[in-house]
Design an enzyme around this catalytic site. Sequence first.
Site, PDB file in Angstrom:
ATOM      1  N   LYS A  40      -3.686 -14.833 -12.289  1.00 40.59           N
ATOM      2  CA  LYS A  40      -4.206 -13.542 -11.812  1.00 40.59           C
ATOM      3  C   LYS A  40      -3.075 -12.518 -11.766  1.00 40.59           C
ATOM      4  O   LYS A  40      -1.892 -12.885 -11.759  1.00 40.59           O
ATOM      5  CB  LYS A  40      -4.825 -13.719 -10.426  1.00 40.59           C
ATOM      6  CG  LYS A  40      -3.827 -14.194  -9.359  1.00 40.59           C
ATOM      7  CD  LYS A  40      -4.526 -14.579  -8.049  1.00 40.59           C
ATOM      8  CE  LYS A  40      -3.517 -15.079  -7.017  1.00 40.59           C
ATOM      9  NZ  LYS A  40      -4.193 -15.627  -5.811  1.00 40.59           N
ATOM     10  N   ARG A 138     -10.994 -15.186   5.020  1.00 42.27           N
ATOM     11  CA  ARG A 138     -10.635 -14.144   4.068  1.00 42.27           C
ATOM     12  C   ARG A 138     -11.751 -14.016   3.050  1.00 42.27           C
ATOM     13  O   ARG A 138     -12.440 -13.021   2.994  1.00 42.27           O
ATOM     14  CB  ARG A 138      -9.296 -14.472   3.385  1.00 42.27           C
ATOM     15  CG  ARG A 138      -8.833 -13.397   2.422  1.00 42.27           C
ATOM     16  CD  ARG A 138      -7.535 -13.737   1.711  1.00 42.27           C
ATOM     17  NE  ARG A 138      -7.660 -14.849   0.774  1.00 42.27           N
ATOM     18  CZ  ARG A 138      -6.769 -15.135  -0.163  1.00 42.27           C
ATOM     19  NH1 ARG A 138      -5.669 -14.412  -0.273  1.00 42.27           N
ATOM     20  NH2 ARG A 138      -6.949 -16.152  -0.979  1.00 42.27           N
ATOM     21  N   TYR A 260      20.660   9.438  -1.147  1.00 37.36           N
ATOM     22  CA  TYR A 260      19.786  10.285  -0.319  1.00 37.36           C
ATOM     23  C   TYR A 260      20.003   9.978   1.161  1.00 37.36           C
ATOM     24  O   TYR A 260      19.976   8.821   1.585  1.00 37.36           O
ATOM     25  CB  TYR A 260      18.308  10.026  -0.647  1.00 37.36           C
ATOM     26  CG  TYR A 260      17.847  10.646  -1.943  1.00 37.36           C
ATOM     27  CD1 TYR A 260      17.936  12.022  -2.156  1.00 37.36           C
ATOM     28  CD2 TYR A 260      17.307   9.859  -2.946  1.00 37.36           C
ATOM     29  CE1 TYR A 260      17.482  12.591  -3.341  1.00 37.36           C
ATOM     30  CE2 TYR A 260      16.853  10.420  -4.133  1.00 37.36           C
ATOM     31  CZ  TYR A 260      16.944  11.789  -4.319  1.00 37.36           C
ATOM     32  OH  TYR A 260      16.495  12.347  -5.498  1.00 37.36           O
ATOM     33  N   MET A 308      14.165   6.390  -6.933  1.00 39.14           N
ATOM     34  CA  MET A 308      13.106   6.046  -7.890  1.00 39.14           C
ATOM     35  C   MET A 308      13.645   5.318  -9.119  1.00 39.14           C
ATOM     36  O   MET A 308      13.073   4.335  -9.580  1.00 39.14           O
ATOM     37  CB  MET A 308      12.359   7.310  -8.327  1.00 39.14           C
ATOM     38  CG  MET A 308      11.142   7.016  -9.204  1.00 39.14           C
ATOM     39  SD  MET A 308      10.324   8.504  -9.775  1.00 39.14           S
ATOM     40  CE  MET A 308       9.762   9.213  -8.241  1.00 39.14           C
TER      41      MET A 308
HETATM   42  C1  LIG Z   1      -3.589 -16.911  -5.562  1.00 40.51           C
HETATM   43  C2  LIG Z   1      -4.374 -18.116  -5.244  1.00 40.51           C
HETATM   44  C3  LIG Z   1      -3.912 -19.393  -5.606  1.00 40.51           C
HETATM   45  C4  LIG Z   1      -2.507 -19.636  -6.118  1.00 40.51           C
HETATM   46  O1  LIG Z   1      -1.640 -19.538  -4.997  1.00 40.51           O
HETATM   47  P1  LIG Z   1      -0.076 -19.806  -5.094  1.00 40.51           P
HETATM   48  O2  LIG Z   1       0.361 -19.816  -3.683  1.00 40.51           O
HETATM   49  O3  LIG Z   1       0.499 -18.668  -5.841  1.00 40.51           O
HETATM   50  O4  LIG Z   1       0.123 -21.101  -5.797  1.00 40.51           O
HETATM   51  C5  LIG Z   1      -4.767 -20.474  -5.419  1.00 40.51           C
HETATM   52  N1  LIG Z   1      -5.983 -20.312  -4.860  1.00 40.51           N
HETATM   53  C6  LIG Z   1      -6.444 -19.098  -4.449  1.00 40.51           C
HETATM   54  C7  LIG Z   1      -7.783 -18.998  -3.821  1.00 40.51           C
HETATM   55  C8  LIG Z   1      -5.652 -17.967  -4.617  1.00 40.51           C
HETATM   56  O5  LIG Z   1      -6.104 -16.776  -4.197  1.00 40.51           O
END
Ligand SMILES: *Cc1c(COP(=O)(O)O)cnc(C)c1O
Length: 374
Positions: A40, A138, A260, A308
């Site tokens: 992802k 969640r 800055y 930046m």
């Molecule tokens: C992002 C995610 C993972 C992978 O998690 P990592 O800690 O990066 O290995 C697995 N399951 C779900 C539901 C996630 O959102």
Amino acid sequence: MTNADFGSRPVVEVDLDALCENFRRLAALAPDARTAGVVKCDAYGLGAGPISRALAREAGCRIFFVAHAEEGVRLRADLAEDAPDAEIFVFHGGSPATLELFGEARLTPILNSLDQARLWAARGRGPAALHIDTGMRRLGAPAGEIAAIAEIDGLSISVLMSHLANGFDADHPANASQRDALAGAAARFPGAAVSLAASGGALLGPAYAFDMVRLGVGLYGVDPLERDDDAGSDVVAPVARLTAEVLQTQDVAPGERVGYGGTFEAKRPTRLATVALGYGDGFLRAGSNEAQAFVGGAPCPVAGRISMDLTTLDVTDAPTPVSPGDRAEFFGPNLPIEAAARACGTIGYELLTRLGPRVARRYVCARAASRDAG
Ligand SMILES: *Cc1c(COP(=O)(O)O)cnc(C)c1O
């Protein structure tokens, strides 16, 4: 790497051999489970195409997870040659707006509620995964919806999964209660494979492996367990190395201020090196006066505010002289990403996913050196 290759752009070098080695190491901890790659968010900022193809080709990965259906569509195209048969799961499940994409790209939705399950049963095709909430609050179907989902006519659940809220903390008591809740729910879905562990869970032992582990951050060389030192992981090898070019060096006298707001004041005759990396590239401004970069043979502290496009380093104590054209490493084999993240008040996940489009991705692979300056 020479400067001619990338000019003054920051570069993240991605070691595809280390990536695949991490896949094998973590997979070996759960030898009876299948191992999936979580790609992802453009494979945590490192490039879902090259990452997923390397995992498919060199590590034999055939199961991938993304968050959005649109990410799945792109991944299906990315894997068209190397793993046309790969199974692609979509964490966020399907909505009326995205349902079409699942059929076209052969994506498997992860249903997160009774409503999503009903929609898929009515309009989708083929098996789906089901994410149940075992305490994280969640995403995922709450306990009260599970019985109703199990009774939906024609709904075939191939994977039953949940997610640990404290998988990064091996001693946390919630891990065992989430595991037990998932195991209890599994009885309602007799044909389904069960999956709980992400990278952190993969390190918790065989009781957490079930039938499939979903590896994200560990593949990318970030320690899945939260630790309170800056040593970096002893389980996974670094994968990403962020470097940027030194544009200018100068000497300042005691009392002079840098950047800055002048938040760094030289306390001694100080040598500065100004580097072509800033928060515009995704390196967090919170690392001002806190982060370090490895240059001249040692880690050198950031002096003043990160701006930046630029970051100034105090290279006074570097063992070898620093000159324009040198490259400073902000994380990588010489400077654990865990240390860089801590200095910026965040975690390795965020440092990787923030890397912006101005940072060139360069893929390093002993077998077939490939390059993508995109
Ligand atoms: C992002 C995610 C993972 C992978 O998690 P990592 O800690 O990066 O290995 C697995 N399951 C779900 C539901 C996630 O959102």
